[in-house]
Design a protein around this motif. Structure first.
Motif, PDB file in Angstrom:
ATOM      1  N   SER A  28       0.822  -1.212   0.000  1.00 12.98           N
ATOM      2  CA  SER A  28       0.000   0.000   0.000  1.00 12.98           C
ATOM      3  C   SER A  28       0.856   1.262   0.000  1.00 12.98           C
ATOM      4  O   SER A  28       1.850   1.359   0.729  1.00 12.98           O
ATOM      5  CB  SER A  28      -0.917   0.019   1.230  1.00 12.98           C
ATOM      6  OG  SER A  28      -1.588   1.266   1.331  1.00 12.98           O
ATOM      7  N   VAL A  29       0.436   2.226  -0.799  1.00  8.30           N
ATOM      8  CA  VAL A  29       1.096   3.529  -0.817  1.00  8.30           C
ATOM      9  C   VAL A  29       0.234   4.587  -0.135  1.00  8.30           C
ATOM     10  O   VAL A  29       0.577   5.762  -0.140  1.00  8.30           O
ATOM     11  CB  VAL A  29       1.417   3.980  -2.264  1.00  8.30           C
ATOM     12  CG1 VAL A  29       2.381   3.015  -2.936  1.00  8.30           C
ATOM     13  CG2 VAL A  29       0.134   4.126  -3.094  1.00  8.30           C
ATOM     14  N   VAL A  30      -0.903   4.157   0.457  1.00 10.72           N
ATOM     15  CA  VAL A  30      -1.819   5.121   1.057  1.00 10.72           C
ATOM     16  C   VAL A  30      -1.930   4.982   2.568  1.00 10.72           C
ATOM     17  O   VAL A  30      -2.443   5.887   3.229  1.00 10.72           O
ATOM     18  CB  VAL A  30      -3.233   5.022   0.423  1.00 10.72           C
ATOM     19  CG1 VAL A  30      -3.190   5.419  -1.043  1.00 10.72           C
ATOM     20  CG2 VAL A  30      -3.819   3.627   0.604  1.00 10.72           C
ATOM     21  N   ASN A  31      -1.483   3.853   3.143  1.00 12.79           N
ATOM     22  CA  ASN A  31      -1.633   3.682   4.596  1.00 12.79           C
ATOM     23  C   ASN A  31      -0.669   2.627   5.110  1.00 12.79           C
ATOM     24  O   ASN A  31       0.089   2.010   4.338  1.00 12.79           O
ATOM     25  CB  ASN A  31      -3.069   3.316   4.963  1.00 12.79           C
ATOM     26  CG  ASN A  31      -3.459   1.911   4.516  1.00 12.79           C
ATOM     27  OD1 ASN A  31      -2.950   1.380   3.533  1.00 12.79           O
ATOM     28  ND2 ASN A  31      -4.375   1.301   5.252  1.00 12.79           N
ATOM     29  N   ARG A  32      -0.725   2.418   6.432  1.00 12.35           N
ATOM     30  CA  ARG A  32       0.119   1.427   7.105  1.00 12.35           C
ATOM     31  C   ARG A  32      -0.780   0.498   7.921  1.00 12.35           C
ATOM     32  O   ARG A  32      -1.741   0.956   8.562  1.00 12.35           O
ATOM     33  CB  ARG A  32       1.119   2.112   8.038  1.00 12.35           C
ATOM     34  CG  ARG A  32       2.017   3.117   7.339  1.00 12.35           C
ATOM     35  CD  ARG A  32       2.838   3.925   8.321  1.00 12.35           C
ATOM     36  NE  ARG A  32       2.012   4.664   9.285  1.00 12.35           N
ATOM     37  CZ  ARG A  32       1.428   5.825   9.026  1.00 12.35           C
ATOM     38  NH1 ARG A  32       1.568   6.378   7.832  1.00 12.35           N
ATOM     39  NH2 ARG A  32       0.696   6.435   9.952  1.00 12.35           N
ATOM     40  N   THR A  33      -0.477  -0.794   7.907  1.00 10.72           N
ATOM     41  CA  THR A  33      -1.256  -1.777   8.680  1.00 10.72           C
ATOM     42  C   THR A  33      -0.283  -2.757   9.350  1.00 10.72           C
ATOM     43  O   THR A  33      -0.240  -3.931   8.991  1.00 10.72           O
ATOM     44  CB  THR A  33      -2.234  -2.549   7.769  1.00 10.72           C
ATOM     45  OG1 THR A  33      -1.491  -3.120   6.664  1.00 10.72           O
ATOM     46  CG2 THR A  33      -3.323  -1.638   7.234  1.00 10.72           C
ATOM     47  N   PRO A  34       0.495  -2.306  10.323  1.00 11.58           N
ATOM     48  CA  PRO A  34       1.550  -3.166  10.879  1.00 11.58           C
ATOM     49  C   PRO A  34       1.047  -4.426  11.555  1.00 11.58           C
ATOM     50  O   PRO A  34       1.724  -5.457  11.526  1.00 11.58           O
ATOM     51  CB  PRO A  34       2.246  -2.236  11.880  1.00 11.58           C
ATOM     52  CG  PRO A  34       1.248  -1.153  12.190  1.00 11.58           C
ATOM     53  CD  PRO A  34       0.490  -0.959  10.929  1.00 11.58           C
ATOM     54  N   ARG A  35      -0.134  -4.394  12.171  1.00 13.22           N
ATOM     55  CA  ARG A  35      -0.592  -5.586  12.888  1.00 13.22           C
ATOM     56  C   ARG A  35      -1.153  -6.646  11.929  1.00 13.22           C
ATOM     57  O   ARG A  35      -0.939  -7.846  12.123  1.00 13.22           O
ATOM     58  CB  ARG A  35      -1.633  -5.209  13.948  1.00 13.22           C
ATOM     59  CG  ARG A  35      -1.178  -4.182  14.969  1.00 13.22           C
ATOM     60  CD  ARG A  35       0.197  -4.478  15.612  1.00 13.22           C
ATOM     61  NE  ARG A  35       0.374  -5.786  16.198  1.00 13.22           N
ATOM     62  CZ  ARG A  35       0.118  -6.115  17.473  1.00 13.22           C
ATOM     63  NH1 ARG A  35      -0.377  -5.193  18.302  1.00 13.22           N
ATOM     64  NH2 ARG A  35       0.347  -7.324  17.917  1.00 13.22           N
ATOM     65  N   ILE A  36      -1.872  -6.227  10.914  1.00  9.65           N
ATOM     66  CA  ILE A  36      -2.311  -7.176   9.885  1.00  9.65           C
ATOM     67  C   ILE A  36      -1.092  -7.770   9.191  1.00  9.65           C
ATOM     68  O   ILE A  36      -1.035  -8.977   8.915  1.00  9.65           O
ATOM     69  CB  ILE A  36      -3.245  -6.486   8.870  1.00  9.65           C
ATOM     70  CG1 ILE A  36      -4.535  -6.018   9.548  1.00  9.65           C
ATOM     71  CG2 ILE A  36      -3.571  -7.416   7.701  1.00  9.65           C
ATOM     72  CD1 ILE A  36      -5.410  -5.113   8.697  1.00  9.65           C
ATOM     73  N   ASP A  37      -0.100  -6.921   8.946  1.00 10.02           N
ATOM     74  CA  ASP A  37       1.125  -7.390   8.290  1.00 10.02           C
ATOM     75  C   ASP A  37       1.821  -8.478   9.094  1.00 10.02           C
ATOM     76  O   ASP A  37       2.514  -9.337   8.520  1.00 10.02           O
ATOM     77  CB  ASP A  37       2.091  -6.225   8.076  1.00 10.02           C
ATOM     78  CG  ASP A  37       1.530  -5.134   7.166  1.00 10.02           C
ATOM     79  OD1 ASP A  37       0.484  -5.379   6.526  1.00 10.02           O
ATOM     80  OD2 ASP A  37       2.122  -4.044   7.121  1.00 10.02           O
ATOM     81  N   GLU A  38       1.642  -8.468  10.411  1.00 12.87           N
ATOM     82  CA  GLU A  38       2.275  -9.495  11.255  1.00 12.87           C
ATOM     83  C   GLU A  38       1.839 -10.899  10.859  1.00 12.87           C
ATOM     84  O   GLU A  38       2.612 -11.855  10.972  1.00 12.87           O
ATOM     85  CB  GLU A  38       1.938  -9.261  12.732  1.00 12.87           C
ATOM     86  CG  GLU A  38       2.799  -8.228  13.421  1.00 12.87           C
ATOM     87  CD  GLU A  38       2.492  -8.163  14.898  1.00 12.87           C
ATOM     88  OE1 GLU A  38       2.268  -9.229  15.521  1.00 12.87           O
ATOM     89  OE2 GLU A  38       2.467  -7.038  15.440  1.00 12.87           O
ATOM     90  N   ILE A  39       0.591 -11.030  10.438  1.00 17.74           N
ATOM     91  CA  ILE A  39       0.095 -12.345  10.032  1.00 17.74           C
ATOM     92  C   ILE A  39       0.860 -12.823   8.807  1.00 17.74           C
ATOM     93  O   ILE A  39       1.305 -13.977   8.736  1.00 17.74           O
ATOM     94  CB  ILE A  39      -1.418 -12.291   9.768  1.00 17.74           C
ATOM     95  CG1 ILE A  39      -2.158 -11.806  11.008  1.00 17.74           C
ATOM     96  CG2 ILE A  39      -1.940 -13.666   9.330  1.00 17.74           C
ATOM     97  CD1 ILE A  39      -3.641 -11.520  10.769  1.00 17.74           C
ATOM     98  N   ALA A  40       1.043 -11.922   7.841  1.00 23.19           N
ATOM     99  CA  ALA A  40       1.820 -12.286   6.650  1.00 23.19           C
ATOM    100  C   ALA A  40       3.271 -12.583   7.000  1.00 23.19           C
ATOM    101  O   ALA A  40       3.883 -13.509   6.458  1.00 23.19           O
ATOM    102  CB  ALA A  40       1.740 -11.165   5.621  1.00 23.19           C
ATOM    103  N   GLU A  41       3.819 -11.807   7.935  1.00 22.26           N
ATOM    104  CA  GLU A  41       5.221 -12.004   8.325  1.00 22.26           C
ATOM    105  C   GLU A  41       5.440 -13.339   9.034  1.00 22.26           C
ATOM    106  O   GLU A  41       6.539 -13.897   9.013  1.00 22.26           O
ATOM    107  CB  GLU A  41       5.663 -10.850   9.222  1.00 22.26           C
ATOM    108  CG  GLU A  41       5.792  -9.524   8.481  1.00 22.26           C
ATOM    109  CD  GLU A  41       5.783  -8.319   9.422  1.00 22.26           C
ATOM    110  OE1 GLU A  41       5.738  -8.537  10.665  1.00 22.26           O
ATOM    111  OE2 GLU A  41       5.791  -7.178   8.923  1.00 22.26           O
ATOM    112  N   ALA A  42       4.372 -13.864   9.644  1.00 19.71           N
ATOM    113  CA  ALA A  42       4.473 -15.161  10.308  1.00 19.71           C
ATOM    114  C   ALA A  42       4.033 -16.302   9.398  1.00 19.71           C
ATOM    115  O   ALA A  42       4.196 -17.469   9.750  1.00 19.71           O
ATOM    116  CB  ALA A  42       3.616 -15.172  11.573  1.00 19.71           C
ATOM    117  N   GLY A  43       3.461 -15.963   8.230  1.00 19.95           N
ATOM    118  CA  GLY A  43       2.914 -17.005   7.366  1.00 19.95           C
ATOM    119  C   GLY A  43       3.058 -16.681   5.895  1.00 19.95           C
ATOM    120  O   GLY A  43       4.161 -16.526   5.385  1.00 19.95           O
TER     121      GLY A  43
END
Length: 492
Positions: A28-43
């Motif tokens: 995304s170039v419009v916002n940040r979603t660090p906690r949702i991203d954690e799921i991807a980072e773990a999977g």
């Protein structure tokens, strides 16, 4: 018992209208979603997950039942679900899972339509309210003070806290946000007040497109209301300037609603980690469809264009799913979720389910093919608010063929009007923004006819009925269109 011998918990977090291009893990170039991203980072991040009917109610029914709209009977916003249908939740419950749903249901209310197959349910009524939402349970309706995204998370965690024993659980957390009219809470309101990038197709004139794109009442410049915008545009702005101003107002509130979702996803992840069950929980974050964020000048969804068609999906279960940087790029649909979840716990799906499990792709066979093409159908023709035309089509890795049959077929929610049918064809490799309809381009004539055959074969295999106006390709006989499993799909 080792973690891999225990059946995993199931956590499905479903948002409403959250576009993948408003998630950090998707670039995304419009916002940040660090906690949702954690799921991807773990999977694993799934890049080509598509809905089969880009509308809230039908998509939710397909996710639960593992069937297409024409099989589960939920085709429009006005067709409530027969909640007695088998779902992945009912199958888990029969296998000993504790089951719950909290948040948006939006598939009807009352006997036969309220949630079934759940040990516990606490759901919003209809679309629900952002503030002090009405919560419906078996005991009746209660107004719960607070912001809906926080309330839904509070109620979800309270149910988890109430569980005793070691039996696995399945929890569906269904948020209202970021659905229209995009009402952020005070904590996040105004956090995206800086200029937000405008998509390249914001000024799309639909020059090569069918009449459906021209007729749709989803233009940011023309169809956002004062309720959406919260204030009138400055008087001195001309039409083009006002359109850009409206885009900024729309996106500021939309992204603030997403930020609250992200924080609350973090609360749930923290709860799982604190109790050392994150690794043994199949955690899925997704949305019921995509959403136009100024793409083609639009808000909303409904169309088969990729911004609406593509669902975000990030999945983790560290004890079973190895993390990898490379996303899963095979074609996945929301109809596949039910069978994948059942596969993850070793349960056979009901034969009625029409999806394909992608559990092997998440775990041991990341390169294994799924399907060469997916099938899409939007039924709610010329609806009163958005005037999107009914259509269906097929999408492969590279191409997309759409048939706008433009007829509501008398379905609830569709208008009584029908319009002449039209075709669109896109080469996504050379035209990823889908601005150049090449249906009439002679260079694509052979491919066009091949895709028409693919469309017919998918409709036959899935037991969908083509619109009477759809011509059968030359040389394609009725005998060539036998469904693969007719007996499995007869029961509604």
């Amino acid at each position: 018992m080792s973690s891999t011998e225990r059946r995993p918990n199931i956590l499905l977090i479903l948002t409403d209208d959250h576009a993948s291009h408003a998630i950090g893990a998707y670039g995304s170039v419009v916002n940040r979603t660090p906690r949702i991203d954690e799921i991807a980072e773990a999977g694993v991040r799934v890049d080509n997950c598509f809905c089969t009917n880009a509308l809230c109610t039908p998509s939710r029914a397909s996710i639960l039942t593992g069937t297409y709209s024409h099989v589960n009977g939920v085709t429009t916003l006005e067709t409530p679900i027969d909640a007695s249908q088998p779902t992945f939740v009912s199958q888990l419950r029969e296998a000993g899972y504790r089951t719950a749903i909290v948040g948006k249901w939006h598939m009807g209310e009352g006997p036969g339509h309220d949630p079934q197959g759940f040990d516990h349910w606490a759901v919003l009524r209809d679309q629900g309210e952002y503030f002090d939402p009405q919560i419906l349970t078996e005991d009746g309706v209660e107004i719960v003070e607070g912001y809906a995204t926080d309330v839904i998370t509070d109620l979800s965690l309270a149910w988890l806290e109430s569980l005793e024993g070691d039996e696995p659980w399945c929890l569906l957390i269904h948020h209202k946000a970021p659905h229209r009219p995009w009402e952020p809470d005070e904590k996040h309101k105004g956090m995206y007040s800086e200029p937000i990038p405008v998509p390249a197709t914001f000024g799309d004139d639909y020059r090569t497109r069918s009449s459906a794109a021209h007729r749709a009442a989803m233009r940011i410049a023309d169809h956002l209301t004062l309720t959406d915008l919260k204030q009138a545009p400055p008087e001195e702005l001309d039409y083009e300037q006002a359109a850009l101003w409206k885009y900024q107002r729309y996106m500021e509130d939309y992204l603030a609603c997403v930020a609250s979702v992200d924080d609350n996803v973090g609360r749930v992840i923290d709860w799982l980690r604190e109790r050392d069950v994150f690794d043994d929980t199949l955690t899925m974050y997704t949305s019921d469809q995509g959403f136009f964020l100024g793409d083609h000048g639009w808000f909303d969804k409904r169309f088969m264009y990729d911004e609406s068609l593509r669902m975000p999906l990030v999945v983790s279960c560290p004890s079973r799913i190895p993390h990898r940087e490379e996303p899963l790029s095979q074609i996945i649909t929301n109809v596949d979720f039910a069978q994948t979840i059942l596969d993850s716990v070793g349960l056979e799906p009901p034969r009625r389910m029409q999806g394909t499990s992608f559990w092997p792709q998440l775990t041991e066979e990341p390169e294994r093919p799924t399907r060469p093409a997916m099938y899409y159908r939007y039924f709610e023709n010329d609806d009163v608010n958005h005037h999107a035309f009914a259509h269906y089509g097929v999408r492969t890795d590279r191409y997309k063929l759409i048939y706008f049959y433009n007829d509501g077929l008398g379905l609830p929610g569709a208008s009584p009007h029908s319009y002449p049918p039209e075709w669109e064809l896109y080469d996504l490799e050379v035209d990823p923004d889908e601005v150049n309809n090449v249906y009439f381009d002679p260079a694509y004539a052979s491919l066009r006819e091949e895709l028409k055959v693919t469309l017919w074969r998918l409709q036959a295999d899935l037991l969908d009925t083509p619109h009477p106006s759809q011509p059968r390709p030359e040389g394609l006989e009725v005998a060539d269109l036998s469904p693969a499993r007719p007996e499995a799909l007869v029961a509604r």
